[in-house]
Design a protein around this motif. Structure first.
Motif, PDB file in Angstrom:
ATOM      1  N   UNK A  10      66.157  26.193  36.648  1.00 56.13           N
ATOM      2  CA  UNK A  10      65.953  27.645  36.616  1.00 56.13           C
ATOM      3  C   UNK A  10      64.813  28.020  35.677  1.00 56.13           C
ATOM      4  N   UNK A  11      64.762  27.396  34.503  1.00 55.28           N
ATOM      5  CA  UNK A  11      63.697  27.721  33.560  1.00 55.28           C
ATOM      6  C   UNK A  11      62.338  27.252  34.079  1.00 55.28           C
ATOM      7  N   UNK A  12      62.331  26.139  34.822  1.00 52.94           N
ATOM      8  CA  UNK A  12      61.079  25.681  35.422  1.00 52.94           C
ATOM      9  C   UNK A  12      60.600  26.663  36.486  1.00 52.94           C
ATOM     10  N   UNK A  13      61.524  27.217  37.259  1.00 55.09           N
ATOM     11  CA  UNK A  13      61.170  28.201  38.276  1.00 55.09           C
ATOM     12  C   UNK A  13      60.600  29.444  37.600  1.00 55.09           C
ATOM     13  N   UNK A  14      61.240  29.895  36.514  1.00 56.33           N
ATOM     14  CA  UNK A  14      60.734  31.059  35.786  1.00 56.33           C
ATOM     15  C   UNK A  14      59.340  30.800  35.230  1.00 56.33           C
ATOM     16  N   UNK A  15      59.123  29.616  34.670  1.00 53.94           N
ATOM     17  CA  UNK A  15      57.812  29.283  34.117  1.00 53.94           C
ATOM     18  C   UNK A  15      56.763  29.245  35.222  1.00 53.94           C
ATOM     19  N   UNK A  16      57.118  28.688  36.365  1.00 54.69           N
ATOM     20  CA  UNK A  16      56.192  28.643  37.492  1.00 54.69           C
ATOM     21  C   UNK A  16      55.899  30.050  37.990  1.00 54.69           C
ATOM     22  N   UNK A  17      56.934  30.893  38.060  1.00 56.36           N
ATOM     23  CA  UNK A  17      56.747  32.259  38.515  1.00 56.36           C
ATOM     24  C   UNK A  17      55.846  33.023  37.548  1.00 56.36           C
ATOM     25  N   UNK A  18      56.040  32.826  36.251  1.00 58.50           N
ATOM     26  CA  UNK A  18      55.204  33.494  35.252  1.00 58.50           C
ATOM     27  C   UNK A  18      53.752  33.046  35.374  1.00 58.50           C
ATOM     28  N   UNK A  19      53.549  31.775  35.606  1.00 57.31           N
ATOM     29  CA  UNK A  19      52.195  31.255  35.784  1.00 57.31           C
ATOM     30  C   UNK A  19      51.563  31.835  37.037  1.00 57.31           C
ATOM     31  N   UNK A  20      52.343  31.933  38.108  1.00 55.72           N
ATOM     32  CA  UNK A  20      51.833  32.511  39.354  1.00 55.72           C
ATOM     33  C   UNK A  20      51.452  33.976  39.168  1.00 55.72           C
ATOM     34  N   UNK A  21      52.283  34.726  38.459  1.00 50.37           N
ATOM     35  CA  UNK A  21      52.000  36.138  38.218  1.00 50.37           C
ATOM     36  C   UNK A  21      50.740  36.277  37.378  1.00 50.37           C
ATOM     37  N   UNK A  22      50.617  35.478  36.330  1.00 52.99           N
ATOM     38  CA  UNK A  22      49.430  35.554  35.479  1.00 52.99           C
ATOM     39  C   UNK A  22      48.175  35.160  36.252  1.00 52.99           C
ATOM     40  N   UNK A  23      48.271  34.168  37.112  1.00 51.26           N
ATOM     41  CA  UNK A  23      47.128  33.771  37.936  1.00 51.26           C
ATOM     42  C   UNK A  23      46.719  34.897  38.875  1.00 51.26           C
ATOM     43  N   UNK A  24      47.700  35.552  39.461  1.00 54.60           N
ATOM     44  CA  UNK A  24      47.421  36.675  40.351  1.00 54.60           C
ATOM     45  C   UNK A  24      46.753  37.822  39.598  1.00 54.60           C
ATOM     46  N   UNK A  25      47.244  38.133  38.406  1.00 54.82           N
ATOM     47  CA  UNK A  25      46.652  39.190  37.586  1.00 54.82           C
ATOM     48  C   UNK A  25      45.217  38.829  37.214  1.00 54.82           C
ATOM     49  N   UNK A  26      44.997  37.589  36.831  1.00 57.42           N
ATOM     50  CA  UNK A  26      43.635  37.154  36.487  1.00 57.42           C
ATOM     51  C   UNK A  26      42.690  37.300  37.684  1.00 57.42           C
ATOM     52  N   UNK A  27      43.171  36.937  38.860  1.00 53.48           N
ATOM     53  CA  UNK A  27      42.347  37.074  40.062  1.00 53.48           C
ATOM     54  C   UNK A  27      42.015  38.543  40.324  1.00 53.48           C
ATOM     55  N   UNK A  28      43.034  39.397  40.257  1.00 50.39           N
ATOM     56  CA  UNK A  28      42.811  40.823  40.503  1.00 50.39           C
ATOM     57  C   UNK A  28      41.862  41.423  39.475  1.00 50.39           C
ATOM     58  N   UNK A  29      41.972  41.016  38.234  1.00 50.02           N
ATOM     59  CA  UNK A  29      41.070  41.531  37.200  1.00 50.02           C
ATOM     60  C   UNK A  29      39.640  41.087  37.468  1.00 50.02           C
ATOM     61  N   UNK A  30      39.462  39.843  37.843  1.00 52.10           N
ATOM     62  CA  UNK A  30      38.130  39.317  38.131  1.00 52.10           C
ATOM     63  C   UNK A  30      37.492  40.040  39.316  1.00 52.10           C
ATOM     64  N   UNK A  31      38.302  40.363  40.315  1.00 47.07           N
ATOM     65  CA  UNK A  31      37.808  41.033  41.515  1.00 47.07           C
ATOM     66  C   UNK A  31      37.810  42.564  41.381  1.00 47.07           C
ATOM     67  N   UNK A  32      38.238  43.059  40.237  1.00 49.13           N
ATOM     68  CA  UNK A  32      38.290  44.505  39.931  1.00 49.13           C
ATOM     69  C   UNK A  32      39.250  45.257  40.846  1.00 49.13           C
ATOM     70  N   UNK A  33      40.390  44.631  41.150  1.00 50.85           N
ATOM     71  CA  UNK A  33      41.458  45.267  41.927  1.00 50.85           C
ATOM     72  C   UNK A  33      42.491  45.824  40.932  1.00 50.85           C
ATOM     73  N   UNK A  34      42.111  46.871  40.239  1.00 51.44           N
ATOM     74  CA  UNK A  34      42.922  47.378  39.137  1.00 51.44           C
ATOM     75  C   UNK A  34      44.241  47.984  39.596  1.00 51.44           C
ATOM     76  N   UNK A  35      44.262  48.602  40.753  1.00 50.06           N
ATOM     77  CA  UNK A  35      45.519  49.159  41.273  1.00 50.06           C
ATOM     78  C   UNK A  35      46.505  48.038  41.587  1.00 50.06           C
ATOM     79  N   UNK A  36      46.007  46.909  42.075  1.00 50.83           N
ATOM     80  CA  UNK A  36      46.880  45.766  42.352  1.00 50.83           C
ATOM     81  C   UNK A  36      47.483  45.219  41.057  1.00 50.83           C
ATOM     82  N   UNK A  37      46.697  45.209  39.992  1.00 49.44           N
ATOM     83  CA  UNK A  37      47.219  44.765  38.696  1.00 49.44           C
ATOM     84  C   UNK A  37      48.398  45.639  38.292  1.00 49.44           C
ATOM     85  N   UNK A  38      48.224  46.939  38.417  1.00 49.38           N
ATOM     86  CA  UNK A  38      49.292  47.871  38.054  1.00 49.38           C
ATOM     87  C   UNK A  38      50.538  47.637  38.902  1.00 49.38           C
ATOM     88  N   UNK A  39      50.336  47.445  40.192  1.00 44.19           N
ATOM     89  CA  UNK A  39      51.464  47.255  41.107  1.00 44.19           C
ATOM     90  C   UNK A  39      52.239  45.985  40.783  1.00 44.19           C
TER      91      UNK A  39
END
Length: 101
Positions: A10-39
């Motif tokens: 369970x903790x590994x799944x949470x860590x993977x999910x957190x990494x996935x979320x952070x990767x998605x946020x980093x991508x959206x920030x790089x591409x200037x998709x600020x509304x997606x970051x908020x969502x």
């Protein structure tokens, strides 16, 4: 023993999910998709609660979309959070400069 393995998984799944979320946020920030970051941040915060890193990114998205006063309020509330203290202060300086222009 199986319970320990299940909790570990369970903790590994949470860590993977957190990494996935952070990767998605980093991508959206790089591409200037600020509304997606908020969502994304709002959805994860609704499930996970008060994660200061996600609160910072949500405030960042608000700031970059022009919601300066709301972003300043959010960054002010994060100033005391050790994980995002420096980033919040720098974002506050940027937000105040942006509000004068």
């Amino acid at each position: 023993f199986s319970r320990i393995r299940f909790c570990s998984a369970k903790s590994e799944v949470r860590a993977t999910m957190a990494t996935d979320v952070q990767s998605l946020i980093n991508y959206y920030a790089r591409e200037k998709y600020y509304r997606h970051i908020q969502t994304v941040c709002s959805e994860v915060l609704r499930k996970r609660g008060g994660d200061p890193v996600l609160q910072f990114w949500r405030a960042f998205g608000v700031l970059m979309e022009g919601g300066i006063s709301e972003a300043i309020r959010d960054f002010e509330s994060l100033k005391g959070q050790q994980d995002v203290q420096l980033a919040s202060l720098v974002a506050l300086i940027y937000a105040h400069k942006k509000s004068r222009v």
